[in-house]
Scaffold this motif. Structure first.
Motif, short mmCIF file in Angstrom:
data_model
loop_
_atom_site.label_atom_id
_atom_site.label_comp_id
_atom_site.label_asym_id
_atom_site.label_seq_id
_atom_site.Cartn_x
_atom_site.Cartn_y
_atom_site.Cartn_z
N GLY A 1 1.46 -9.69 7.64
CA GLY A 1 0.18 -9.00 7.41
C GLY A 1 -0.77 -9.20 8.59
O GLY A 1 -0.62 -10.15 9.37
N LYS A 2 -1.74 -8.32 8.69
CA LYS A 2 -2.66 -8.38 9.83
C LYS A 2 -3.71 -9.48 9.69
O LYS A 2 -4.42 -9.77 10.64
N LEU B 1 -6.57 -9.43 8.25
CA LEU B 1 -7.91 -8.93 8.55
C LEU B 1 -8.98 -9.59 7.70
O LEU B 1 -10.05 -9.96 8.20
N ASP C 1 -5.96 4.53 6.55
CA ASP C 1 -4.70 4.25 5.86
C ASP C 1 -4.07 5.55 5.33
O ASP C 1 -2.87 5.78 5.45
N GLN D 1 -9.71 2.58 4.69
CA GLN D 1 -8.85 3.23 3.69
C GLN D 1 -8.55 4.68 4.08
O GLN D 1 -7.42 5.15 3.90
N LYS E 1 -11.37 0.04 -4.42
CA LYS E 1 -10.00 -0.42 -4.17
C LYS E 1 -9.89 -1.18 -2.85
O LYS E 1 -9.20 -2.19 -2.76
N THR E 2 -10.55 -0.69 -1.83
CA THR E 2 -10.38 -1.27 -0.49
C THR E 2 -11.65 -1.91 0.07
O THR E 2 -11.62 -3.05 0.53
N HIS F 1 1.72 -6.33 -6.58
CA HIS F 1 1.59 -5.58 -7.83
C HIS F 1 1.52 -4.07 -7.57
O HIS F 1 2.08 -3.27 -8.32
N ASP F 2 0.83 -3.69 -6.49
CA ASP F 2 0.71 -2.26 -6.17
C ASP F 2 2.07 -1.62 -5.91
O ASP F 2 2.29 -0.44 -6.21
N ARG G 1 5.44 -3.62 5.06
CA ARG G 1 5.46 -4.41 6.30
C ARG G 1 6.88 -4.53 6.86
O ARG G 1 7.30 -5.59 7.35
N ARG H 1 -5.89 1.66 15.02
CA ARG H 1 -4.63 1.00 14.65
C ARG H 1 -3.55 2.02 14.28
O ARG H 1 -3.84 3.14 13.87
N MET I 1 -11.96 -4.31 -6.65
CA MET I 1 -10.62 -3.78 -6.38
C MET I 1 -9.87 -3.32 -7.62
O MET I 1 -9.25 -2.25 -7.61
N VAL I 2 -9.91 -4.10 -8.69
CA VAL I 2 -9.15 -3.71 -9.89
C VAL I 2 -9.70 -2.39 -10.46
O VAL I 2 -8.93 -1.50 -10.84
N TYR J 1 -1.36 -10.70 -3.46
CA TYR J 1 -1.03 -10.41 -4.87
C TYR J 1 -1.22 -8.93 -5.17
O TYR J 1 -0.40 -8.29 -5.84
N SER J 2 -2.32 -8.36 -4.64
CA SER J 2 -2.60 -6.94 -4.97
C SER J 2 -1.53 -6.03 -4.38
O SER J 2 -1.16 -5.02 -4.99
N LEU J 3 -1.02 -6.39 -3.22
CA LEU J 3 0.04 -5.56 -2.61
C LEU J 3 1.34 -5.69 -3.40
O LEU J 3 2.03 -4.69 -3.64
C1 FPP Z 1 -3.46 -2.51 3.16
O1 FPP Z 1 -4.15 -3.55 3.81
C2 FPP Z 1 -4.08 -2.40 1.83
C3 FPP Z 1 -5.08 -1.57 1.51
C4 FPP Z 1 -5.55 -0.51 2.41
C5 FPP Z 1 -5.74 -1.71 0.17
C6 FPP Z 1 -5.03 -1.00 -0.91
C7 FPP Z 1 -5.50 -1.51 -2.22
C8 FPP Z 1 -4.66 -1.89 -3.17
C9 FPP Z 1 -3.21 -1.79 -2.94
C10 FPP Z 1 -5.24 -2.40 -4.43
C11 FPP Z 1 -4.20 -2.89 -5.38
C12 FPP Z 1 -4.87 -3.53 -6.53
C13 FPP Z 1 -4.25 -4.03 -7.61
C14 FPP Z 1 -5.10 -4.66 -8.63
C15 FPP Z 1 -2.79 -3.98 -7.81
P1 FPP Z 1 -3.71 -4.07 5.24
O2 FPP Z 1 -3.46 -2.91 6.15
O3 FPP Z 1 -4.70 -5.09 5.66
O4 FPP Z 1 -2.30 -4.77 4.92
P2 FPP Z 1 -1.55 -5.92 5.70
O5 FPP Z 1 -2.02 -7.20 5.09
O6 FPP Z 1 -0.11 -5.64 5.43
O7 FPP Z 1 -1.90 -5.84 7.15
#
Ligand code: FPP
Ligand code: MG
Length: 294
Positions: free
Chosen positions: A44-45, A47, A221, A218, A180-181, A83-84, A96, A292, A153-154, A79-81
């Motif tokens: 992960g980045k 951030l 993204d 977002q 969410k973001t 579950h997502d 990733r 990015r 976020m939820v 965790y959110s990733l």
């Molecule tokens: C990528 O982050 C993630 C997002 C842009 C956020 C997306 C939001 C969710 C998936 C919310 C999910 C919520 C629940 C409750 C399941 P990043 O580009 O920083 O990822 P990286 O850590 O891989 O770099």
């Protein structure tokens, strides 16, 4: 050091502390600790933790004391990733550049690894709050809790899920992005600012910058979901189309959406730059985020 080297050095510091705050993989029952670590150390980045650290530093705080909070927000993000990506949500096999948690550990363990990371984040922060015995740490934990929970976020994820396959309007899409973001980005910056000792006015400014950065992030993204490649992104592209999702890219086209990202980032940069030289790393990070490729 150029920006990318500086950023990599910070990622390395986050990784060292993540190692320290996570239970060892050998601990019983090891499958859960392995699953937690598999996703945390998946490239992960970092951030959000870097935002906690940099906001703390910008306001003159001791970055070492921000580390439990920086790592906690990365645990929550991870965790959110997990579950997502589950079959019941986005049903993605790659993230990733690697198989997603449920593909490796099974759906049951992926759910539990997400639960474990979420709770471990709060255990880590609560331990730091008790140790420091200073309310600013509790306020930092509150900022992160708000960003992550049903006021952040939820809630965004809920509206994202119920909007799938529907022709939603711009306000609904903005609600999703903000919650969410952006809520986690705001939480990261606010938590860092609290620990750094920022005043109320400064916190308001950094929250507004966080909202703009988060929404722009977002939208970027969503753009990458259309314009990138599997290799570059580390996950399949066109996932929004697959899940019948309306995004800024479908609403305004890639060019229109890119212009919005640029405008929002510039507004965020104006706020940060207006707070002086101390914000220079966060400004450069914001610029980096709009350029990015993953
Ligand atoms: C990528 O982050 C993630 C997002 C842009 C956020 C997306 C939001 C969710 C998936 C919310 C999910 C919520 C629940 C409750 C399941 P990043 O580009 O920083 O990822 P990286 O850590 O891989 O770099
Ligand atoms: Mg999703």
């Amino acid at each position: 050091m150029d920006f990318k080297e500086e950023l990599n050095a910070k990622v390395k510091i986050v990784d060292e502390y993540m190692e320290k705050f996570l239970p060892p993989a050998e601990k019983y029952p090891s499958v859960i600790f392995e699953a937690m670590r598999y996703s945390v150390f998946a490239g992960g980045k970092r951030l959000r933790p870097i935002m906690v650290m940099e906001a703390c530093k910008a306001f003159g705080g001791d970055v070492e004391k921000a580390m439990p909070f920086a790592c906690a927000i990365e645990m929550i993000h991870t965790y959110s990733l997990i579950h997502d990506d589950l079959p019941a949500l986005d049903n993605d096999d790659y993230r990733r550049g690697r198989l997603t948690s449920h593909k490796v550990f099974g759906e049951n363990m992926a759910i539990l690894a997400g639960d474990a990371l979420l709770h471990h984040a709060f255990e880590t922060m609560a331990e730091a709050c008790v140790k420091e015995n200073d309310l600013k740490y509790t306020r930092a934990m509150l900022a992160i809790a708000r960003g992550a929970g049903v006021n952040g976020m939820v809630a965004g994820q809920v509206v994202d899920v119920i909007s799938e396959g529907k022709q939603i309007d711009k306000d609904t899409l903005d609600y999703i992005h903000k919650n969410k973001t952006a809520a986690m980005i705001i939480g990261a910056l606010k938590a860092g600012a609290e620990i750094g000792g920022a005043g109320e006015e400064e916190i308001k400014k950094i929250e507004r910058a966080g909202e703009l950065i988060g929404v722009a992030f977002q939208i970027q993204d969503d753009i990458l979901d259309v314009t990138s490649t599997l290799e570059e992104l580390g996950k399949p592209i066109n996932s929004d189309e697959k899940n019948h999702k309306v995004t800024y890219a479908t609403m305004y086209g890639v060019e229109g959406a890119s212009k919005i990202v640029e405008d929002m980032s510039n507004e965020a940069l104006d706020i940060l730059n207006g707070m002086g030289e101390r914000m220079s790393f966060l400004s450069r990070l914001t610029e980096y985020l709009i350029k990015r490729k993953n």
